[in-house]
Design a protein around this motif. Sequence first.
Motif, PDB file in Angstrom:
ATOM      1  N   ASP A 116       0.831  -1.208   0.000  1.00 10.71           N
ATOM      2  CA  ASP A 116       0.000   0.000   0.000  1.00 10.71           C
ATOM      3  C   ASP A 116       0.865   1.258   0.000  1.00 10.71           C
ATOM      4  O   ASP A 116       0.581   2.226  -0.721  1.00 10.71           O
ATOM      5  CB  ASP A 116      -0.921   0.013   1.222  1.00 10.71           C
ATOM      6  N   ASP A 117       1.917   1.258   0.820  1.00  5.54           N
ATOM      7  CA  ASP A 117       2.816   2.413   0.858  1.00  5.54           C
ATOM      8  C   ASP A 117       3.413   2.673  -0.514  1.00  5.54           C
ATOM      9  O   ASP A 117       3.560   3.830  -0.937  1.00  5.54           O
ATOM     10  CB  ASP A 117       3.949   2.184   1.863  1.00  5.54           C
ATOM     11  N   LEU A 118       3.765   1.609  -1.224  1.00  2.07           N
ATOM     12  CA  LEU A 118       4.341   1.737  -2.561  1.00  2.07           C
ATOM     13  C   LEU A 118       3.388   2.500  -3.485  1.00  2.07           C
ATOM     14  O   LEU A 118       3.784   3.445  -4.175  1.00  2.07           O
ATOM     15  CB  LEU A 118       4.630   0.351  -3.127  1.00  2.07           C
ATOM     16  N   VAL A 119       2.127   2.096  -3.476  1.00  2.00           N
ATOM     17  CA  VAL A 119       1.133   2.739  -4.349  1.00  2.00           C
ATOM     18  C   VAL A 119       0.905   4.190  -3.928  1.00  2.00           C
ATOM     19  O   VAL A 119       0.844   5.102  -4.761  1.00  2.00           O
ATOM     20  CB  VAL A 119      -0.197   1.967  -4.318  1.00  2.00           C
ATOM     21  N   ILE A 120       0.782   4.408  -2.632  1.00  2.00           N
ATOM     22  CA  ILE A 120       0.469   5.749  -2.117  1.00  2.00           C
ATOM     23  C   ILE A 120       1.639   6.701  -2.317  1.00  2.00           C
ATOM     24  O   ILE A 120       1.455   7.842  -2.773  1.00  2.00           O
ATOM     25  CB  ILE A 120       0.068   5.657  -0.632  1.00  2.00           C
ATOM     26  N   LEU A 121       2.842   6.259  -2.012  1.00  2.00           N
ATOM     27  CA  LEU A 121       4.005   7.131  -2.172  1.00  2.00           C
ATOM     28  C   LEU A 121       4.344   7.368  -3.638  1.00  2.00           C
ATOM     29  O   LEU A 121       4.968   8.382  -3.976  1.00  2.00           O
ATOM     30  CB  LEU A 121       5.200   6.544  -1.430  1.00  2.00           C
ATOM     31  N   SER A 122       3.924   6.468  -4.532  1.00  2.00           N
ATOM     32  CA  SER A 122       4.086   6.716  -5.967  1.00  2.00           C
ATOM     33  C   SER A 122       3.299   7.947  -6.386  1.00  2.00           C
ATOM     34  O   SER A 122       3.611   8.583  -7.403  1.00  2.00           O
ATOM     35  CB  SER A 122       3.628   5.502  -6.777  1.00  2.00           C
ATOM     36  N   GLY A 123       2.291   8.312  -5.596  1.00  2.00           N
ATOM     37  CA  GLY A 123       1.510   9.515  -5.863  1.00  2.00           C
ATOM     38  C   GLY A 123       2.326  10.787  -5.801  1.00  2.00           C
ATOM     39  O   GLY A 123       1.856  11.859  -6.208  1.00  2.00           O
ATOM     40  N   ALA A 124       3.570  10.698  -5.322  1.00  2.00           N
ATOM     41  CA  ALA A 124       4.473  11.856  -5.350  1.00  2.00           C
ATOM     42  C   ALA A 124       4.677  12.349  -6.771  1.00  2.00           C
ATOM     43  O   ALA A 124       5.016  13.515  -7.000  1.00  2.00           O
ATOM     44  CB  ALA A 124       5.815  11.493  -4.719  1.00  2.00           C
ATOM     45  N   HIS A 125       4.456  11.459  -7.747  1.00  2.00           N
ATOM     46  CA  HIS A 125       4.628  11.835  -9.149  1.00  2.00           C
ATOM     47  C   HIS A 125       3.501  12.732  -9.653  1.00  2.00           C
ATOM     48  O   HIS A 125       3.456  13.051 -10.846  1.00  2.00           O
ATOM     49  CB  HIS A 125       4.726  10.582 -10.028  1.00  2.00           C
ATOM     50  N   THR A 126       2.634  13.155  -8.769  1.00  2.00           N
ATOM     51  CA  THR A 126       1.605  14.119  -9.158  1.00  2.00           C
ATOM     52  C   THR A 126       2.196  15.513  -9.317  1.00  2.00           C
ATOM     53  O   THR A 126       1.553  16.409  -9.876  1.00  2.00           O
ATOM     54  CB  THR A 126       0.454  14.147  -8.130  1.00  2.00           C
ATOM     55  N   ILE A 127       3.435  15.735  -8.819  1.00  2.00           N
ATOM     56  CA  ILE A 127       4.148  16.987  -9.062  1.00  2.00           C
ATOM     57  C   ILE A 127       5.555  16.646  -9.552  1.00  2.00           C
ATOM     58  O   ILE A 127       5.970  15.497  -9.547  1.00  2.00           O
ATOM     59  CB  ILE A 127       4.229  17.881  -7.797  1.00  2.00           C
ATOM     60  N   GLY A 128       6.265  17.658  -9.972  1.00  2.00           N
ATOM     61  CA  GLY A 128       7.646  17.452 -10.399  1.00  2.00           C
ATOM     62  C   GLY A 128       7.770  17.174 -11.886  1.00  2.00           C
ATOM     63  O   GLY A 128       6.789  17.098 -12.624  1.00  2.00           O
ATOM     64  N   SER A 129       9.007  17.000 -12.306  1.00  2.00           N
ATOM     65  CA  SER A 129       9.297  16.746 -13.712  1.00  2.00           C
ATOM     66  C   SER A 129      10.382  15.685 -13.833  1.00  2.00           C
ATOM     67  O   SER A 129      11.025  15.322 -12.840  1.00  2.00           O
ATOM     68  CB  SER A 129       9.746  18.034 -14.415  1.00  2.00           C
ATOM     69  N   ALA A 130      10.576  15.191 -15.035  1.00  2.00           N
ATOM     70  CA  ALA A 130      11.564  14.130 -15.266  1.00  2.00           C
ATOM     71  C   ALA A 130      12.315  14.400 -16.559  1.00  2.00           C
ATOM     72  O   ALA A 130      11.754  14.925 -17.526  1.00  2.00           O
ATOM     73  CB  ALA A 130      10.867  12.783 -15.341  1.00  2.00           C
ATOM     74  N   HIS A 131      13.586  14.030 -16.563  1.00  2.00           N
ATOM     75  CA  HIS A 131      14.364  14.126 -17.783  1.00  2.00           C
ATOM     76  C   HIS A 131      13.928  13.034 -18.762  1.00  2.00           C
ATOM     77  O   HIS A 131      13.568  11.930 -18.358  1.00  2.00           O
ATOM     78  CB  HIS A 131      15.850  13.974 -17.468  1.00  2.00           C
ATOM     79  N   CYS A 132      13.964  13.363 -20.028  1.00  2.00           N
ATOM     80  CA  CYS A 132      13.534  12.408 -21.062  1.00  2.00           C
ATOM     81  C   CYS A 132      14.295  11.088 -20.960  1.00  2.00           C
ATOM     82  O   CYS A 132      13.753  10.015 -21.245  1.00  2.00           O
ATOM     83  CB  CYS A 132      13.716  13.013 -22.442  1.00  2.00           C
ATOM     84  N   SER A 133      15.543  11.166 -20.543  1.00  2.00           N
ATOM     85  CA  SER A 133      16.354   9.954 -20.448  1.00  2.00           C
ATOM     86  C   SER A 133      15.806   8.963 -19.427  1.00  2.00           C
ATOM     87  O   SER A 133      16.088   7.765 -19.512  1.00  2.00           O
ATOM     88  CB  SER A 133      17.792  10.321 -20.073  1.00  2.00           C
ATOM     89  N   SER A 134      14.996   9.449 -18.473  1.00  2.00           N
ATOM     90  CA  SER A 134      14.505   8.569 -17.412  1.00  2.00           C
ATOM     91  C   SER A 134      13.339   7.685 -17.856  1.00  2.00           C
ATOM     92  O   SER A 134      12.961   6.763 -17.135  1.00  2.00           O
ATOM     93  CB  SER A 134      14.081   9.396 -16.190  1.00  2.00           C
ATOM     94  N   PHE A 135      12.791   7.952 -19.036  1.00  2.00           N
ATOM     95  CA  PHE A 135      11.710   7.083 -19.518  1.00  2.00           C
ATOM     96  C   PHE A 135      11.900   6.689 -20.984  1.00  2.00           C
ATOM     97  O   PHE A 135      10.963   6.283 -21.670  1.00  2.00           O
ATOM     98  CB  PHE A 135      10.328   7.738 -19.321  1.00  2.00           C
ATOM     99  N   ARG A 136      13.128   6.765 -21.462  1.00  2.00           N
ATOM    100  CA  ARG A 136      13.395   6.416 -22.857  1.00  2.00           C
ATOM    101  C   ARG A 136      13.208   4.916 -23.118  1.00  2.00           C
ATOM    102  O   ARG A 136      13.065   4.500 -24.274  1.00  2.00           O
ATOM    103  CB  ARG A 136      14.805   6.843 -23.256  1.00  2.00           C
TER     104      ARG A 136
END
Length: 324
Positions: free
Chosen positions: A180-200
């Motif tokens: 549950d913590d994994l799913v809930i803390l993944s919600g941190a991705h509701t803000i912030g940005s990522a470099h293109c290289s991180s999801f290539r």
Amino acid sequence: MRALVFPTAVFLLFSLFTAASVSGNLSFNFYAASCPTAEFIVRNTVRSFSSDDPSIPGKLLRLVFHDCFVEGCDASLMLQGNNTEQSDPANRSVGGFSVIDSAKRVLEVFCPGTVSCADIIALAARDAVEAVGGPVVEIPTGRRDGMVSLASNVRPNIVDTSFTMDEMVKLFSSKGLSLDDLVILSGAHTIGSAHCSSFRDRFQQDSKGRLRLAGNDLDTDYANELMKECGSSSNPSVTVNNDPETSTVFDNQYYRNLLAHKGLFQSDSVLLRDNQTRKLVDDLANDQELFFENWSQSFLKLTTVGVKTEEEGEIRRSCEATNA
């Protein structure tokens, strides 16, 4: 598996019990006598930096994750030098250090040798969430700063964006954090940005250098937009928002994005493939209050991972170096 939600009064007791049982000698209002303005100073520093730079809240939230998952929440990530955690490539894009350093300098004027850098990091991340519309979370303080920071400890202890569910569960479990913590803390991705290289890894490049979607778990229009923003260039400075809808607001949009197949990272999309995590994603997507209540519990657990208290660490004079 549905996360537990408690009425406010019960949750307060739960929080106190959790803090006492998980984090040793941490306590609420730890600085009430020694530095009563500590939390006020950190909050004001966060708000000041965030008003000048809207990317700061996301950076501070990422900073606390990368600090707490390696050596525990002890500000080991703040230490500078050869072969420290900062020198590992996985941490080179981590930001927000200037906010922590600024708060520390002010605190050293009013309360010298009193407030740890580790506490400042935890409080700043908490305040960053609040500053962009998230819940107000009470967390205990009293962390001490660690004196070990090794680049070799980074990769085995942080989530890679290409991780499978099993890899994430194993890592979170090693930190005392649940599914549950994994799913809930993944919600941190509701803000912030990522470099293109991180999801290539979600795209392939054809013989003419053009990107093509790899796999079928991304919305086509969203994938096309990502390819348009990132192009075929490997320019490390290009970034995109983690949340394509409400990138500057801490809300439950992240989970609605997942259901629309707009999870930026492979480690986001895998949350839909497991029946247990999919059910919680559905619940959180439909109820922001549920997300906020559960975020408060999981964030409390995150910020007490591997804390050092009493003689286990020190109170650094500067966050960049140990006192020795």
